[in-house]
Write a protein that holds these residues in place. Structure first.
Motif, PDB file in Angstrom:
ATOM      1  N   GLU A  51      -8.860  10.035  -0.108  1.00 25.08           N
ATOM      2  CA  GLU A  51     -10.242   9.846  -0.554  1.00 25.08           C
ATOM      3  C   GLU A  51     -10.642  10.929  -1.563  1.00 25.08           C
ATOM      4  O   GLU A  51     -11.295  10.640  -2.568  1.00 25.08           O
ATOM      5  CB  GLU A  51     -11.194   9.859   0.638  1.00 25.08           C
ATOM      6  CG  GLU A  51     -12.636   9.597   0.243  1.00 25.08           C
ATOM      7  CD  GLU A  51     -13.563   9.608   1.454  1.00 25.08           C
ATOM      8  OE1 GLU A  51     -14.569  10.342   1.419  1.00 25.08           O
ATOM      9  OE2 GLU A  51     -13.269   8.887   2.420  1.00 25.08           O
ATOM     10  N   THR A  52     -10.232  12.161  -1.316  1.00 25.34           N
ATOM     11  CA  THR A  52     -10.510  13.257  -2.251  1.00 25.34           C
ATOM     12  C   THR A  52      -9.873  12.968  -3.608  1.00 25.34           C
ATOM     13  O   THR A  52     -10.508  13.150  -4.651  1.00 25.34           O
ATOM     14  CB  THR A  52      -9.984  14.601  -1.690  1.00 25.34           C
ATOM     15  OG1 THR A  52     -10.675  14.881  -0.469  1.00 25.34           O
ATOM     16  CG2 THR A  52     -10.178  15.734  -2.674  1.00 25.34           C
ATOM     17  N   ILE A  53      -8.630  12.507  -3.592  1.00 29.48           N
ATOM     18  CA  ILE A  53      -7.936  12.164  -4.838  1.00 29.48           C
ATOM     19  C   ILE A  53      -8.630  10.995  -5.529  1.00 29.48           C
ATOM     20  O   ILE A  53      -8.806  10.997  -6.749  1.00 29.48           O
ATOM     21  CB  ILE A  53      -6.445  11.854  -4.558  1.00 29.48           C
ATOM     22  CG1 ILE A  53      -5.720  13.130  -4.107  1.00 29.48           C
ATOM     23  CG2 ILE A  53      -5.766  11.228  -5.771  1.00 29.48           C
ATOM     24  CD1 ILE A  53      -4.320  12.910  -3.553  1.00 29.48           C
ATOM     25  N   GLU A  54      -9.067  10.028  -4.751  1.00 29.10           N
ATOM     26  CA  GLU A  54      -9.706   8.829  -5.304  1.00 29.10           C
ATOM     27  C   GLU A  54     -11.006   9.155  -6.031  1.00 29.10           C
ATOM     28  O   GLU A  54     -11.267   8.637  -7.127  1.00 29.10           O
ATOM     29  CB  GLU A  54      -9.969   7.818  -4.187  1.00 29.10           C
ATOM     30  CG  GLU A  54     -10.538   6.501  -4.675  1.00 29.10           C
ATOM     31  CD  GLU A  54     -10.615   5.475  -3.569  1.00 29.10           C
ATOM     32  OE1 GLU A  54     -10.456   4.282  -3.877  1.00 29.10           O
ATOM     33  OE2 GLU A  54     -10.831   5.843  -2.384  1.00 29.10           O
ATOM     34  N   ALA A 104      -5.207  15.981 -16.201  1.00 31.14           N
ATOM     35  CA  ALA A 104      -4.563  14.742 -16.643  1.00 31.14           C
ATOM     36  C   ALA A 104      -3.049  14.922 -16.707  1.00 31.14           C
ATOM     37  O   ALA A 104      -2.288  14.085 -16.189  1.00 31.14           O
ATOM     38  CB  ALA A 104      -5.125  14.302 -17.994  1.00 31.14           C
ATOM     39  N   ASP A 105      -2.589  16.011 -17.313  1.00 35.20           N
ATOM     40  CA  ASP A 105      -1.149  16.274 -17.401  1.00 35.20           C
ATOM     41  C   ASP A 105      -0.520  16.392 -16.021  1.00 35.20           C
ATOM     42  O   ASP A 105       0.503  15.771 -15.725  1.00 35.20           O
ATOM     43  CB  ASP A 105      -0.885  17.576 -18.167  1.00 35.20           C
ATOM     44  CG  ASP A 105      -1.210  17.510 -19.641  1.00 35.20           C
ATOM     45  OD1 ASP A 105      -1.315  16.401 -20.202  1.00 35.20           O
ATOM     46  OD2 ASP A 105      -1.364  18.592 -20.240  1.00 35.20           O
ATOM     47  N   SER A 106      -1.122  17.199 -15.183  1.00 35.24           N
ATOM     48  CA  SER A 106      -0.584  17.462 -13.853  1.00 35.24           C
ATOM     49  C   SER A 106      -0.547  16.204 -12.994  1.00 35.24           C
ATOM     50  O   SER A 106       0.444  15.927 -12.314  1.00 35.24           O
ATOM     51  CB  SER A 106      -1.424  18.540 -13.164  1.00 35.24           C
ATOM     52  OG  SER A 106      -0.987  18.733 -11.844  1.00 35.24           O
ATOM     53  N   HIS A 107      -1.602  15.438 -13.032  1.00 34.13           N
ATOM     54  CA  HIS A 107      -1.687  14.270 -12.168  1.00 34.13           C
ATOM     55  C   HIS A 107      -0.785  13.144 -12.655  1.00 34.13           C
ATOM     56  O   HIS A 107      -0.250  12.387 -11.843  1.00 34.13           O
ATOM     57  CB  HIS A 107      -3.141  13.850 -11.985  1.00 34.13           C
ATOM     58  CG  HIS A 107      -3.943  14.906 -11.279  1.00 34.13           C
ATOM     59  ND1 HIS A 107      -5.231  14.707 -10.852  1.00 34.13           N
ATOM     60  CD2 HIS A 107      -3.636  16.186 -10.918  1.00 34.13           C
ATOM     61  CE1 HIS A 107      -5.679  15.807 -10.259  1.00 34.13           C
ATOM     62  NE2 HIS A 107      -4.719  16.720 -10.307  1.00 34.13           N
ATOM     63  N   ALA A 164      -6.999   5.498  -9.953  1.00 37.51           N
ATOM     64  CA  ALA A 164      -7.151   4.161  -9.371  1.00 37.51           C
ATOM     65  C   ALA A 164      -5.781   3.618  -8.951  1.00 37.51           C
ATOM     66  O   ALA A 164      -5.618   3.112  -7.833  1.00 37.51           O
ATOM     67  CB  ALA A 164      -7.834   3.225 -10.359  1.00 37.51           C
ATOM     68  N   ARG A 165      -4.803   3.738  -9.838  1.00 35.15           N
ATOM     69  CA  ARG A 165      -3.439   3.283  -9.500  1.00 35.15           C
ATOM     70  C   ARG A 165      -2.830   4.139  -8.408  1.00 35.15           C
ATOM     71  O   ARG A 165      -2.205   3.635  -7.475  1.00 35.15           O
ATOM     72  CB  ARG A 165      -2.552   3.313 -10.743  1.00 35.15           C
ATOM     73  CG  ARG A 165      -2.833   2.172 -11.697  1.00 35.15           C
ATOM     74  CD  ARG A 165      -1.780   2.034 -12.740  1.00 35.15           C
ATOM     75  NE  ARG A 165      -0.466   1.775 -12.163  1.00 35.15           N
ATOM     76  CZ  ARG A 165       0.652   1.823 -12.879  1.00 35.15           C
ATOM     77  NH1 ARG A 165       0.621   2.127 -14.154  1.00 35.15           N
ATOM     78  NH2 ARG A 165       1.813   1.573 -12.304  1.00 35.15           N
ATOM     79  N   TRP A 166      -2.976   5.457  -8.542  1.00 32.73           N
ATOM     80  CA  TRP A 166      -2.376   6.400  -7.603  1.00 32.73           C
ATOM     81  C   TRP A 166      -2.895   6.152  -6.193  1.00 32.73           C
ATOM     82  O   TRP A 166      -2.119   6.064  -5.237  1.00 32.73           O
ATOM     83  CB  TRP A 166      -2.715   7.798  -8.080  1.00 32.73           C
ATOM     84  CG  TRP A 166      -1.995   8.958  -7.489  1.00 32.73           C
ATOM     85  CD1 TRP A 166      -0.941   8.942  -6.611  1.00 32.73           C
ATOM     86  CD2 TRP A 166      -2.277  10.332  -7.746  1.00 32.73           C
ATOM     87  NE1 TRP A 166      -0.557  10.238  -6.323  1.00 32.73           N
ATOM     88  CE2 TRP A 166      -1.360  11.102  -7.009  1.00 32.73           C
ATOM     89  CE3 TRP A 166      -3.216  10.985  -8.532  1.00 32.73           C
ATOM     90  CZ2 TRP A 166      -1.361  12.487  -7.025  1.00 32.73           C
ATOM     91  CZ3 TRP A 166      -3.206  12.366  -8.557  1.00 32.73           C
ATOM     92  CH2 TRP A 166      -2.292  13.106  -7.812  1.00 32.73           C
ATOM     93  N   TYR A 203      -2.283  17.794  -3.711  1.00 33.83           N
ATOM     94  CA  TYR A 203      -3.060  17.276  -4.839  1.00 33.83           C
ATOM     95  C   TYR A 203      -4.530  17.076  -4.504  1.00 33.83           C
ATOM     96  O   TYR A 203      -5.379  17.173  -5.392  1.00 33.83           O
ATOM     97  CB  TYR A 203      -2.390  16.055  -5.477  1.00 33.83           C
ATOM     98  CG  TYR A 203      -1.439  16.566  -6.531  1.00 33.83           C
ATOM     99  CD1 TYR A 203      -1.900  16.885  -7.797  1.00 33.83           C
ATOM    100  CD2 TYR A 203      -0.124  16.841  -6.227  1.00 33.83           C
ATOM    101  CE1 TYR A 203      -1.062  17.431  -8.752  1.00 33.83           C
ATOM    102  CE2 TYR A 203       0.723  17.388  -7.175  1.00 33.83           C
ATOM    103  CZ  TYR A 203       0.249  17.677  -8.441  1.00 33.83           C
ATOM    104  OH  TYR A 203       1.069  18.248  -9.376  1.00 33.83           O
ATOM    105  N   ALA A 204      -4.849  16.834  -3.245  1.00 36.24           N
ATOM    106  CA  ALA A 204      -6.268  16.837  -2.858  1.00 36.24           C
ATOM    107  C   ALA A 204      -6.827  18.241  -3.068  1.00 36.24           C
ATOM    108  O   ALA A 204      -7.915  18.417  -3.624  1.00 36.24           O
ATOM    109  CB  ALA A 204      -6.417  16.391  -1.403  1.00 36.24           C
TER     110      ALA A 204
END
Length: 176
Positions: free
Chosen positions: A31-34, A71-74, A123-125, A159-160
């Protein structure tokens, strides 16, 4: 002074792997990532060019660099997740994030393009992450710099943390 720099570098503390990673914790991390792109966009969408040049610490990245770094990292992270899900304990490719942050597209390019990337990417992740089964969460990749085996579930947590870590950097930089 070193303690102050550490606080500025790690405003929410360093990532700590919990002793027990429960399904509920993984769900919270997902959820945090989303929601990260939406929180990030809210923090930066009305900033001026000068405000985007603010740093969260002396000799640290600017807000522009932090957003573009995310953006690069994710992007790299999503690829690492997919490698771990489709190969047998792959060794991932690291990248020199500090050098990437000095490239013109990271240092000077407007942040709205990275926000768009992050919105689509997350969204995809998160669609992928929400579809994972218990055995998928146990899959691992190897980080070549440390030779550490990192599970997908641990990397979701990292990643969260990474999302919240850089969001705190931006909030702190805006105060400067």
């Amino acid at each position: 002074m070193n303690k102050d720099i550490e606080i500025l570098k790690y405003p929410i503390g360093k990532f700590q792997i919990p002793t027990s990673i429960t399904p509920e914790l993984v769900e919270k991390w997902i959820e945090t990532i989303e929601i990260f792109p939406h929180k990030l966009k809210a923090e930066v969408q009305n900033l001026t060019e000068n405000e985007l040049k603010k740093q969260y610490r002396p000799n640290g990245w600017t807000i522009t660099q932090v957003v573009n770094h995310c953006a690069d990292s994710h992007m790299n992270s999503l690829i690492r997740f997919k490698l771990a899900l489709t190969e047998e304990t792959p060794t991932i490719k690291p990248y020199c994030e500090n050098l990437w942050a000095e490239l013109s597209d990271s240092k000077h390019y407007r942040v709205d393009s990275s926000i768009i990337i992050l919105e689509g990417l997350h969204a995809r992740w998160t669609t992928l992450l929400k579809s994972l089964h218990h055995q998928d969460l146990e899959k691992e990749f190897i980080h070549p710099e440390t030779q550490e085996r990192i599970s997908i579930k641990t990397n979701i947590g990292f990643y969260a943390w990474h999302c919240e870590h850089h969001l705190a950097h931006i909030i702190n930089a805006k105060r400067n």
